[in-house]
Motif scaffolding. Structure first.
Motif, mmCIF file in Angstrom:
data_model
loop_
_atom_site.group_PDB
_atom_site.id
_atom_site.type_symbol
_atom_site.label_atom_id
_atom_site.label_comp_id
_atom_site.label_asym_id
_atom_site.label_seq_id
_atom_site.Cartn_x
_atom_site.Cartn_y
_atom_site.Cartn_z
ATOM 1 N N TYR A 40 0.868 -1.341 0.034
ATOM 2 C CA TYR A 40 0.172 -0.109 0.017
ATOM 3 C C TYR A 40 0.911 1.216 -0.155
ATOM 4 O O TYR A 40 0.605 2.297 -0.551
ATOM 5 C CB TYR A 40 -0.854 -0.026 1.106
ATOM 6 N N LEU A 41 1.959 1.270 0.871
ATOM 7 C CA LEU A 41 2.712 2.569 0.891
ATOM 8 C C LEU A 41 3.460 2.828 -0.446
ATOM 9 O O LEU A 41 3.827 3.932 -0.768
ATOM 10 C CB LEU A 41 3.694 2.200 1.958
ATOM 11 N N ALA A 42 3.670 1.893 -1.107
ATOM 12 C CA ALA A 42 4.605 1.697 -2.302
ATOM 13 C C ALA A 42 3.639 2.601 -3.428
ATOM 14 O O ALA A 42 4.090 3.286 -4.262
ATOM 15 C CB ALA A 42 4.776 0.548 -3.089
ATOM 16 N N THR A 43 2.343 2.966 -2.963
ATOM 17 C CA THR A 43 1.697 3.809 -3.967
ATOM 18 C C THR A 43 1.818 5.211 -3.863
ATOM 19 O O THR A 43 1.553 5.954 -4.757
ATOM 20 C CB THR A 43 0.158 3.463 -3.857
ATOM 21 N N GLY A 44 2.518 5.603 -2.771
ATOM 22 C CA GLY A 44 2.647 6.918 -2.170
ATOM 23 C C GLY A 44 1.243 7.753 -2.035
ATOM 24 O O GLY A 44 1.365 9.027 -2.179
ATOM 25 N N SER A 45 0.167 6.931 -1.521
ATOM 26 C CA SER A 45 -0.956 7.837 -1.547
ATOM 27 C C SER A 45 -1.273 8.071 0.064
ATOM 28 O O SER A 45 -2.582 8.633 0.298
ATOM 29 C CB SER A 45 -2.150 6.624 -1.769
ATOM 30 N N PHE A 46 -0.284 7.822 0.869
ATOM 31 C CA PHE A 46 -0.476 8.227 2.359
ATOM 32 C C PHE A 46 0.312 9.329 2.815
ATOM 33 O O PHE A 46 1.454 9.563 2.584
ATOM 34 C CB PHE A 46 -0.634 7.117 3.180
ATOM 35 N N ASP A 47 -0.116 10.121 3.786
ATOM 36 C CA ASP A 47 0.283 11.193 4.400
ATOM 37 C C ASP A 47 0.952 10.947 5.679
ATOM 38 O O ASP A 47 1.787 11.674 6.348
ATOM 39 C CB ASP A 47 -0.898 12.472 4.747
ATOM 40 N N LEU A 48 0.386 9.682 6.483
ATOM 41 C CA LEU A 48 1.097 9.207 7.788
ATOM 42 C C LEU A 48 0.763 7.745 7.943
ATOM 43 O O LEU A 48 -0.347 7.200 7.015
ATOM 44 C CB LEU A 48 0.383 10.219 8.825
ATOM 45 N N VAL A 49 1.603 6.950 8.651
ATOM 46 C CA VAL A 49 1.298 5.416 8.892
ATOM 47 C C VAL A 49 1.481 5.457 10.445
ATOM 48 O O VAL A 49 2.143 5.744 10.980
ATOM 49 C CB VAL A 49 2.336 4.751 8.515
#
Length: 220
Positions: A40-49
């Motif tokens: 999911y993080l490989a998509t670059g779609s998130f501002d924070l984890v």
């Protein structure tokens, strides 16, 4: 609206955090494994984890190592039942931005999320105050004001008042207030919400918080 990836394999905790973040105005996505988190993080779609350490397959430390090795600088707050100094150091040295042990209070989690998003530039302006009518809360100084009078609130009273001011004219159930102010590890049969609403009414005015029979409370 900031997008937050919740990496948590315990369904109860994941649901608690997901619902709380959605009600606070964020866009949450839940995954239950470290492998899925990396994808999911490989998509670059998130501002924070929000990254749990104890995950099936690859654990949170390995997820962190892989995404940092790939050049991903997304802010990471690690969530874990482990409280040893060694684990904290491992997470922070591995590139985590923050570390929050379980059980945690939801208002503390929100404060840490706001701070990390602000540091990363995802929040253009920091929210420093909440107001409804002549009732206001200064989130930096943790000071409450009614009209021109400063009111002394305990930390828990302030957190409860903050929930009401973030959701004015909305009915908040006892369960919602318990989970957001006292954390996910709460006793649903407790009357602590009623006790603290009574304390809060005594300080900001009894007519400001309305009891909605069979449902909860509402700031009016």
């Amino acid at each position: 609206m900031s997008s937050i990836l919740i990496v948590e394999d315990e369904a109860r905790i994941a649901t608690f955090v997901e619902k709380g973040l959605a009600s606070a105005g964020y866009s949450p996505t839940v995954v239950g494994s470290g492998t899925a988190a990396v994808d999911y993080l490989a998509t670059g779609s998130f501002d924070l984890v929000l990254l749990d350490v104890g995950l099936p397959g690859i654990d949170g430390f390995e997820v962190l190592r892989r995404i940092r090795a790939a050049g991903d600088t997304t802010p990471v707050i690690m969530l874990t039942a482990r409280s040893s100094v060694e684990d904290t150091v491992t997470g922070l040295d591995g590139g985590a931005n923050d570390y929050l042990p379980k059980p945690f209070k939801f208002d503390e989690l929100l404060a840490r999320i706001r701070l990390r998003l602000r540091e990363s530039g995802q929040l253009a302006t920091a929210e420093t105050a909440l107001q409804h009518g002549d009732l206001s809360l200064d989130l930096r100084s943790r000071r409450a004001t009614v009209g021109t009078t400063t009111v002394d609130l305990s930390a828990r009273e302030f957190a409860l008042a903050e929930q009401f001011l973030r959701h004015p004219d909305q009915v908040l159930s006892r369960e919602q207030l318990l989970s957001r102010v006292w954390g996910f590890d709460f006793d649903p049969g407790s009357n602590v919400v009623d006790v603290y609403v009574r304390y809060l009414r005594g300080k900001i005015g009894a007519d400001r918080i309305e009891t909605v029979r069979g449902m909860g409370y509402r700031l009016v």
